[in-house]
Structures are given as C-alpha cells and as structure tokens.
Design a protein around this motif. Structure first.
Motif, PDB file in Angstrom:
ATOM      1  N   ALA A 144     -19.906  -3.177  12.064  1.00 19.28           N
ATOM      2  CA  ALA A 144     -18.706  -3.039  12.885  1.00 19.28           C
ATOM      3  C   ALA A 144     -19.033  -2.319  14.187  1.00 19.28           C
ATOM      4  O   ALA A 144     -18.594  -2.736  15.262  1.00 19.28           O
ATOM      5  CB  ALA A 144     -17.619  -2.287  12.119  1.00 19.28           C
ATOM      6  N   ARG A 145     -19.818  -1.247  14.081  1.00 23.17           N
ATOM      7  CA  ARG A 145     -20.198  -0.486  15.278  1.00 23.17           C
ATOM      8  C   ARG A 145     -20.967  -1.374  16.257  1.00 23.17           C
ATOM      9  O   ARG A 145     -20.714  -1.353  17.463  1.00 23.17           O
ATOM     10  CB  ARG A 145     -21.033   0.731  14.889  1.00 23.17           C
ATOM     11  N   ALA A 146     -21.904  -2.172  15.739  1.00 29.46           N
ATOM     12  CA  ALA A 146     -22.684  -3.066  16.608  1.00 29.46           C
ATOM     13  C   ALA A 146     -21.770  -4.076  17.305  1.00 29.46           C
ATOM     14  O   ALA A 146     -21.947  -4.361  18.495  1.00 29.46           O
ATOM     15  CB  ALA A 146     -23.759  -3.779  15.791  1.00 29.46           C
ATOM     16  N   CYS A 147     -20.784  -4.598  16.579  1.00 32.30           N
ATOM     17  CA  CYS A 147     -19.847  -5.550  17.183  1.00 32.30           C
ATOM     18  C   CYS A 147     -19.001  -4.881  18.265  1.00 32.30           C
ATOM     19  O   CYS A 147     -18.777  -5.464  19.327  1.00 32.30           O
ATOM     20  CB  CYS A 147     -18.948  -6.161  16.109  1.00 32.30           C
ATOM     21  N   TYR A 148     -18.530  -3.667  17.983  1.00 30.79           N
ATOM     22  CA  TYR A 148     -17.748  -2.947  18.999  1.00 30.79           C
ATOM     23  C   TYR A 148     -18.572  -2.680  20.257  1.00 30.79           C
ATOM     24  O   TYR A 148     -18.070  -2.824  21.376  1.00 30.79           O
ATOM     25  CB  TYR A 148     -17.226  -1.621  18.440  1.00 30.79           C
ATOM     26  N   LEU A 149     -19.833  -2.300  20.081  1.00 30.26           N
ATOM     27  CA  LEU A 149     -20.685  -2.032  21.251  1.00 30.26           C
ATOM     28  C   LEU A 149     -20.908  -3.295  22.072  1.00 30.26           C
ATOM     29  O   LEU A 149     -20.854  -3.259  23.311  1.00 30.26           O
ATOM     30  CB  LEU A 149     -22.017  -1.431  20.811  1.00 30.26           C
ATOM     31  N   GLN A 150     -21.166  -4.425  21.405  1.00 27.22           N
ATOM     32  CA  GLN A 150     -21.342  -5.682  22.128  1.00 27.22           C
ATOM     33  C   GLN A 150     -20.031  -6.107  22.790  1.00 27.22           C
ATOM     34  O   GLN A 150     -20.033  -6.600  23.911  1.00 27.22           O
ATOM     35  CB  GLN A 150     -21.843  -6.780  21.190  1.00 27.22           C
ATOM     36  N   ALA A 151     -18.911  -5.873  22.093  1.00 29.19           N
ATOM     37  CA  ALA A 151     -17.610  -6.192  22.687  1.00 29.19           C
ATOM     38  C   ALA A 151     -17.382  -5.368  23.949  1.00 29.19           C
ATOM     39  O   ALA A 151     -16.892  -5.895  24.957  1.00 29.19           O
ATOM     40  CB  ALA A 151     -16.488  -5.948  21.678  1.00 29.19           C
ATOM     41  N   ALA A 152     -17.749  -4.092  23.912  1.00 32.33           N
ATOM     42  CA  ALA A 152     -17.599  -3.243  25.100  1.00 32.33           C
ATOM     43  C   ALA A 152     -18.396  -3.803  26.267  1.00 32.33           C
ATOM     44  O   ALA A 152     -17.899  -3.862  27.400  1.00 32.33           O
ATOM     45  CB  ALA A 152     -18.029  -1.809  24.781  1.00 32.33           C
ATOM     46  N   ASP A 153     -19.628  -4.237  26.004  1.00 34.45           N
ATOM     47  CA  ASP A 153     -20.452  -4.834  27.062  1.00 34.45           C
ATOM     48  C   ASP A 153     -19.811  -6.107  27.609  1.00 34.45           C
ATOM     49  O   ASP A 153     -19.780  -6.330  28.821  1.00 34.45           O
ATOM     50  CB  ASP A 153     -21.855  -5.158  26.534  1.00 34.45           C
ATOM     51  N   ASP A 154     -19.310  -6.934  26.709  1.00 32.44           N
ATOM     52  CA  ASP A 154     -18.718  -8.196  27.148  1.00 32.44           C
ATOM     53  C   ASP A 154     -17.402  -7.976  27.891  1.00 32.44           C
ATOM     54  O   ASP A 154     -17.118  -8.670  28.866  1.00 32.44           O
ATOM     55  CB  ASP A 154     -18.524  -9.134  25.960  1.00 32.44           C
ATOM     56  N   TYR A 155     -16.596  -7.008  27.444  1.00 28.57           N
ATOM     57  CA  TYR A 155     -15.380  -6.680  28.192  1.00 28.57           C
ATOM     58  C   TYR A 155     -15.746  -6.189  29.599  1.00 28.57           C
ATOM     59  O   TYR A 155     -15.052  -6.507  30.569  1.00 28.57           O
ATOM     60  CB  TYR A 155     -14.559  -5.613  27.473  1.00 28.57           C
ATOM     61  N   THR A 156     -16.823  -5.425  29.716  1.00 27.38           N
ATOM     62  CA  THR A 156     -17.277  -4.971  31.031  1.00 27.38           C
ATOM     63  C   THR A 156     -17.646  -6.163  31.904  1.00 27.38           C
ATOM     64  O   THR A 156     -17.266  -6.225  33.086  1.00 27.38           O
ATOM     65  CB  THR A 156     -18.471  -4.001  30.889  1.00 27.38           C
ATOM     66  N   GLN A 157     -18.370  -7.129  31.318  1.00 22.29           N
ATOM     67  CA  GLN A 157     -18.733  -8.351  32.056  1.00 22.29           C
ATOM     68  C   GLN A 157     -17.478  -9.112  32.505  1.00 22.29           C
ATOM     69  O   GLN A 157     -17.485  -9.761  33.542  1.00 22.29           O
ATOM     70  CB  GLN A 157     -19.594  -9.272  31.186  1.00 22.29           C
ATOM     71  N   ALA A 158     -16.418  -9.027  31.692  1.00 17.16           N
ATOM     72  CA  ALA A 158     -15.170  -9.732  31.997  1.00 17.16           C
ATOM     73  C   ALA A 158     -14.263  -8.942  32.931  1.00 17.16           C
ATOM     74  O   ALA A 158     -13.145  -9.363  33.207  1.00 17.16           O
ATOM     75  CB  ALA A 158     -14.424 -10.044  30.694  1.00 17.16           C
ATOM     76  N   ASN A 159     -14.745  -7.781  33.414  1.00 19.76           N
ATOM     77  CA  ASN A 159     -13.960  -6.920  34.299  1.00 19.76           C
ATOM     78  C   ASN A 159     -12.664  -6.467  33.622  1.00 19.76           C
ATOM     79  O   ASN A 159     -11.583  -6.541  34.207  1.00 19.76           O
ATOM     80  CB  ASN A 159     -13.676  -7.602  35.634  1.00 19.76           C
ATOM     81  N   ALA A 160     -12.808  -6.020  32.368  1.00 23.97           N
ATOM     82  CA  ALA A 160     -11.672  -5.511  31.590  1.00 23.97           C
ATOM     83  C   ALA A 160     -12.006  -4.091  31.136  1.00 23.97           C
ATOM     84  O   ALA A 160     -12.356  -3.864  29.976  1.00 23.97           O
ATOM     85  CB  ALA A 160     -11.393  -6.422  30.400  1.00 23.97           C
ATOM     86  N   PRO A 161     -11.922  -3.118  32.065  1.00 25.17           N
ATOM     87  CA  PRO A 161     -12.387  -1.764  31.755  1.00 25.17           C
ATOM     88  C   PRO A 161     -11.597  -1.054  30.654  1.00 25.17           C
ATOM     89  O   PRO A 161     -12.173  -0.273  29.896  1.00 25.17           O
ATOM     90  CB  PRO A 161     -12.268  -1.026  33.088  1.00 25.17           C
ATOM     91  N   THR A 162     -10.315  -1.312  30.554  1.00 24.19           N
ATOM     92  CA  THR A 162      -9.524  -0.652  29.509  1.00 24.19           C
ATOM     93  C   THR A 162      -9.979  -1.105  28.126  1.00 24.19           C
ATOM     94  O   THR A 162     -10.198  -0.286  27.225  1.00 24.19           O
ATOM     95  CB  THR A 162      -8.020  -0.954  29.692  1.00 24.19           C
ATOM     96  N   GLU A 163     -10.152  -2.418  27.964  1.00 20.53           N
ATOM     97  CA  GLU A 163     -10.604  -2.955  26.687  1.00 20.53           C
ATOM     98  C   GLU A 163     -12.025  -2.502  26.378  1.00 20.53           C
ATOM     99  O   GLU A 163     -12.360  -2.207  25.220  1.00 20.53           O
ATOM    100  CB  GLU A 163     -10.528  -4.483  26.687  1.00 20.53           C
ATOM    101  N   ALA A 164     -12.871  -2.420  27.415  1.00 17.30           N
ATOM    102  CA  ALA A 164     -14.242  -1.953  27.225  1.00 17.30           C
ATOM    103  C   ALA A 164     -14.248  -0.513  26.727  1.00 17.30           C
ATOM    104  O   ALA A 164     -15.002  -0.165  25.800  1.00 17.30           O
ATOM    105  CB  ALA A 164     -15.034  -2.064  28.529  1.00 17.30           C
ATOM    106  N   ALA A 165     -13.402   0.326  27.301  1.00 17.63           N
ATOM    107  CA  ALA A 165     -13.326   1.726  26.877  1.00 17.63           C
ATOM    108  C   ALA A 165     -12.809   1.835  25.449  1.00 17.63           C
ATOM    109  O   ALA A 165     -13.303   2.657  24.658  1.00 17.63           O
ATOM    110  CB  ALA A 165     -12.429   2.512  27.831  1.00 17.63           C
ATOM    111  N   ASP A 166     -11.842   0.998  25.093  1.00 20.02           N
ATOM    112  CA  ASP A 166     -11.309   1.010  23.724  1.00 20.02           C
ATOM    113  C   ASP A 166     -12.378   0.613  22.712  1.00 20.02           C
ATOM    114  O   ASP A 166     -12.516   1.235  21.661  1.00 20.02           O
ATOM    115  CB  ASP A 166     -10.116   0.065  23.595  1.00 20.02           C
ATOM    116  N   ALA A 167     -13.142  -0.431  23.026  1.00 20.66           N
ATOM    117  CA  ALA A 167     -14.206  -0.873  22.116  1.00 20.66           C
ATOM    118  C   ALA A 167     -15.298   0.190  22.006  1.00 20.66           C
ATOM    119  O   ALA A 167     -15.813   0.460  20.915  1.00 20.66           O
ATOM    120  CB  ALA A 167     -14.785  -2.210  22.601  1.00 20.66           C
ATOM    121  N   GLN A 168     -15.652   0.813  23.135  1.00 19.60           N
ATOM    122  CA  GLN A 168     -16.661   1.877  23.131  1.00 19.60           C
ATOM    123  C   GLN A 168     -16.181   3.045  22.275  1.00 19.60           C
ATOM    124  O   GLN A 168     -16.941   3.600  21.481  1.00 19.60           O
ATOM    125  CB  GLN A 168     -16.940   2.337  24.553  1.00 19.60           C
TER     126      GLN A 168
END
Length: 96
Positions: A65-89
């Motif tokens: 789960a942690r690995a998925c959240y970290l990858q999601a944070a990176d992908d949200y960053t790529q998508a220019n979605a900083p709020t979602e990236a911070a939530d996943a991080q």
C-alpha cells in the motif's frame, strides 16, 4: 508474483478492474499489481494506484500500500495535482 498492466482511456473501468484483480489475487499470494499508462494519463494512473493502495490495506499488505501511495504521489505531481499528491504522500508516510 502476478503482474497486471491496465491501460486505456478514461472512464472505461480500469480502476474497477484493477481492484477486482487485487482483491481476487491478493489472498493467493499476489504481492503487487503494477499499473502502467501507455497514454501518459498521469491523473488516471494515480487514481488507480490510490485505489490499489486501499485494496492492499484491506488485505493487510501495508508495504505494498505504501509503495502504491508513493507512486500515486509521483503521478499526481506529473498530472499537476499538488493537493492529491500531498494526500497520497501523507498516506504513505502514515504507513512507515
């Protein structure tokens, strides 16, 4: 290890398919479910990974789960979605 790749345009059910596969394979030894996007749909991939992290939590696989959240944070960053990236991080950090 069972690996699935899920790709396609938005709204066709990739997340539902990934969650069904994770739940179905999780108890039989599936250690992870890899999600890739051939179309650089960073936001969609991040959402899928976010949901996959929840599925891993349901079957007590916190490391996955942690690995998925970290990858999601990176992908949200790529998508220019900083709020979602911070939530996943933040979700990933809560699992350390």
């Amino acid at each position: 290890m069972i690996i699935f790749a899920v790709a396609g345009m938005g709204g066709i059910g990739k997340t539902a398919l990934a969650l069904e596969a994770a739940h179905g394979a999780g108890e039989e030894g599936c250690r992870s479910l890899e999600v890739r996007s051939e179309f650089e749909d960073w936001y969609g991939t991040a959402q899928t990974l976010d949901n996959l992290a929840l599925a891993h939590m349901d079957i007590d696989h916190s490391a996955e789960a942690r690995a998925c959240y970290l990858q999601a944070a990176d992908d949200y960053t790529q998508a220019n979605a900083p709020t979602e990236a911070a939530d996943a991080q933040s979700a990933a950090e809560s699992l350390t």
